[in-house]
Design an enzyme around this catalytic site. Structure first.
Site, PDB file in Angstrom:
ATOM      1  N   GLY A   1      69.641 -10.879 -50.024  1.00 19.68           N
ATOM      2  CA  GLY A   1      68.328 -10.132 -50.402  1.00 19.68           C
ATOM      3  C   GLY A   1      67.835  -9.332 -49.662  1.00 19.68           C
ATOM      4  N   HIS A   2      66.994  -8.506 -50.234  1.00 18.93           N
ATOM      5  CA  HIS A   2      66.025  -7.354 -49.538  1.00 18.93           C
ATOM      6  C   HIS A   2      65.272  -7.933 -48.478  1.00 18.93           C
ATOM      7  CE1 HIS A   2      62.744  -6.908 -53.045  1.00 18.93           C
ATOM      8  NE2 HIS A   2      63.153  -8.213 -52.548  1.00 18.93           N
TER       9      HIS A   2
END
Lengths: 345, 345, 345
Positions: free
Chosen positions: A242-243
């Site tokens: 994920g970011h």
């Protein structure tokens, strides 16, 4: 392409016992090897398989040397598994050196502003956008898209059909397998009256040296800061990062693992297949997560952590699962029994 | 590209306290911001970070206004997180407007029967098959394949390397990330004497407006009817949607979630990362499934539902897992104790 | 394209009761069918839906024949579900036969040394490397990359954007969906002083006949030997198959399942969605693993096996999960109660 054993030992070391001119046509498992094959017995537990092998060359640890020399040409190595790894690299490098010289395929679309190093190979239909920078000896596979201002380090190989997003960077000697998407948007939305308002993701992905990214992985760009993958990280297939995740150096993650946004994983961790790490957590260096486990809290001590439901025949599982759904009540019942005066110690 | 604070407030609202000509070169987190950066303190819990920030501009809620104005130019917004989302959109739109005008790249293969709206951009090597319809201002990325009779709504962006299958449709203002495959065959076979006979999948995928589909997601076409994704649905990466699934409007699903065939999910649900929903189930509107949970029965009441094995150090897990495998027997033992006359209340 | 019912029965059998010239414009579910549609009632439990259907043609088992003939033209089939499967295939084959003749698109890059059979279709921007062999009637989709020395059997279809790696082989009548990556490197590294040394993967992937591989699956090449997928195996989307896995004939795996390296799965198994099989295990023929279950030991007896945490409302789950984390202590406490003399039977 046949190699001579002497050339292998010259390149990789080890003590050669036997004919230096022994031909090696292939590397093989002990079971599959024939007289033209080199094989490995990486430790004593492979002794039986070694004795049954028809391999023409055996790489063995000192403890197996005496028996090995009775049946094949032998290379004695202190760590045969590591020797095996290095030999596979030597083998592939030799094949590549014998292949065609690197070229930029005429069908590739390379923006004039892109800077390509020496001996860069670009496959058919690759797209290299404006202001991209590609180091010496890098390989950009067929159909791979390197978006504007992305950076590919020297010697890094992007397999066919890889996506490296705008402004994302990968260091030297990396390898990204087909279908991997580096730099898609992180998953960020602000709720607004029952709907979701997109937060455009303005960060990028920064990947260090010697990183391998498996097929069909996705590594999202950060919201504002970058998502960071440090040197030597190894990701198997179908992994989701994920970011704003930060993964420390030399951490390895097996297939289908996933790390939710803003988690921070230390150095030298191993994350088992299908293990999941929820968002905003911290894992210390040297944490090992077992396959299929779900990390729901930060783990600040090195060690091995596990959590999945043990498999059983379906009928037994059904009974245990039903009991589990009232486990807290069972605990209360035990407590009640313990409270009965004559049940106290 | 530097913006002036006055332009931002003019476009997005909020109360400006400070110099309207303050330059904004970038958006940044409080920790990373410098004097040319605009940052956000979305609520009181960011107070400390705000006080330590060097941001030249702060967007804050009224409760932080007094302290913020002492250190930076300030925009007061009732919901700074939503303001942040809108500002990222404004920022990206401005960059895009400054970029090259949309064009159909000469290498793209566009069937003459395809109907492209105004200002449609088509990237290198994109393939647009017969009778495709693409709305105004849509963007078709490099290497993206839009199969025959598919429909792309106005303003929708298909990133590079997306697959939109034959007869599949996506509405307006959508975004599909790289590697997503919309319209592969659903998984349907009839058993026949130990082998499997394929059921060709004759339906399609129908996606509403304002939908985002993450990288490497797969959304299968229906067997006869369509798979349906309603307006405003947001899917993170590596999500699998089986055939004939129906997902209600504004439902969001985090990475690696999956929905098996013919499940029906309501509006406004959130499905956590790696959560799985088995086939043919119904989830009501407003159901929230925690990450890594497995939905095995229909859920008809709104609420939050969870089910995964809690992680522990490996030794503890082993002991608990072993106990779990005989939990139903433990329950019987407790029952036996309770049945002993002197143990009854 | 409208078919006449007589043609369908001529091709697929079944007993026709009604007008042979009844037109069939589409196949549809009972609920969606209109007078021009053919639909299926595969068993008695669909009786109500059948009676409410407006389908012009019904395919039914003998037990529903009497009621069906009162409302539509009827085909009586002993196994309507299998009939349905075969009819979908007939339907699609007819559409394909009416489509354009197969061609090699002029934009494809086909190495002169590649051997293409008769009537092979190659889509735009496909890449077919040196010494590839492609059987008669095979279809290579747009953007698909078939690397050197790979083999594609007769009648096999590679959808757009598939990757078939060097020396990998797939048999006849197969189907590989978009985004699948066959032949990326297996995940193999030797540890060396805190870092990982890559083991180049020298094996390939060998896939039998009649195999279907779902969208965005990854099947890794073996380290030395091949990864093997036997005839008739069906893989749904986003499945990961590690290196040196062996999957027996006619085994089917649902979406997001994964098999770690060197596992050996028998024939005729079914692996539920998201189920995971750890490395180096053996599953016998006829083993059925429930969705979301984790196989951590070899299973040598046919049967159904399950293991996942049952979902519950979040509050109940929290209480049970907390109790579970001290379950082994609870067991000790029960044991202690049982040891009290007056609690013994």
């Amino acid at each position: 392409m046949i190699a001579r054993l002497a050339h292998i030992v010259e390149a990789l070391g080890g003590e050669l016992i036997g004919d230096p001119s022994t031909p090696v046509a292939r590397l093989a498992t002990l079971a599959a090897a024939d007289a033209q094959a080199l094989s490995f017995a990486v430790g004593p537990k492979y002794r039986e398989a070694m004795l049954a092998s028809r391999a023409g060359v055996l790489v063995v640890p000192p403890v197996l040397q005496a028996e090995a020399v009775a049946q094949a040409a032998v290379v004695v190595a202190s760590n045969p598994y590591l020797y095996f790894a290095r030999l596979t690299q030597w083998w592939v490098a030799r094949d590549r050196a014998a292949g065609p010289a690197p070229q930029v395929h005429p069908s590739a679309v390379v923006d004039p502003s892109a800077r390509l190093g020496a001996r860069v190979a670009v496959g058919p239909f690759a797209v290299i956008e404006a202001n991209v920078e590609i180091g010496d000896d890098a390989v950009i596979g067929a159909h791979t898209v390197v978006e504007r201002e992305a950076v590919v380090g020297a010697g890094t190989r992007l397999a066919p059909r890889v996506q490296l997003g705008a402004r994302c960077r990968i260091g030297a000697r990396g390898l990204v397998h087909s279908g991997a998407v580096i730099g898609a948007d992180g998953f960020g939305f602000a709720p607004d009256g029952g709907a979701w308002v997109k937060i455009e993701q303005l960060g990028a992905v920064a990947i260090g040296d010697d990183v391998e990214v498996g097929a069909n992985c996705t590594i999202d760009r950060g919201a504002l800061d970058d998502t960071v993958i440090e040197d030597g990280v190894k990701l198997d297939n179908l992994i989701h990062i994920g970011h704003n995740v930060h993964i420390g150096a030399h951490t390895a993650m097996a297939g289908c693992a996933a790390v939710a946004g803003s988690a921070r994983i230390g150095r030298g961790c191993t994350i088992g297949g299908d293990a999941k790490i929820l968002g905003h957590l911290t894992l210390a260096d040297g944490v090992h997560i077992s396959a299929c486990s779900v990390v729901t809290r930060s783990i600040l001590q090195p060690g091995t952590y596990t959590g999945f439901f043990p498999i059983d025949d379906n009928a037994t599982w059904e009974k245990n699962a039903a009991s589990l759904r009232s486990l807290h009540k069972l605990r209360e019942r035990v407590r009640a029994l313990e409270r009965i005066p004559h049940n106290k110690d």
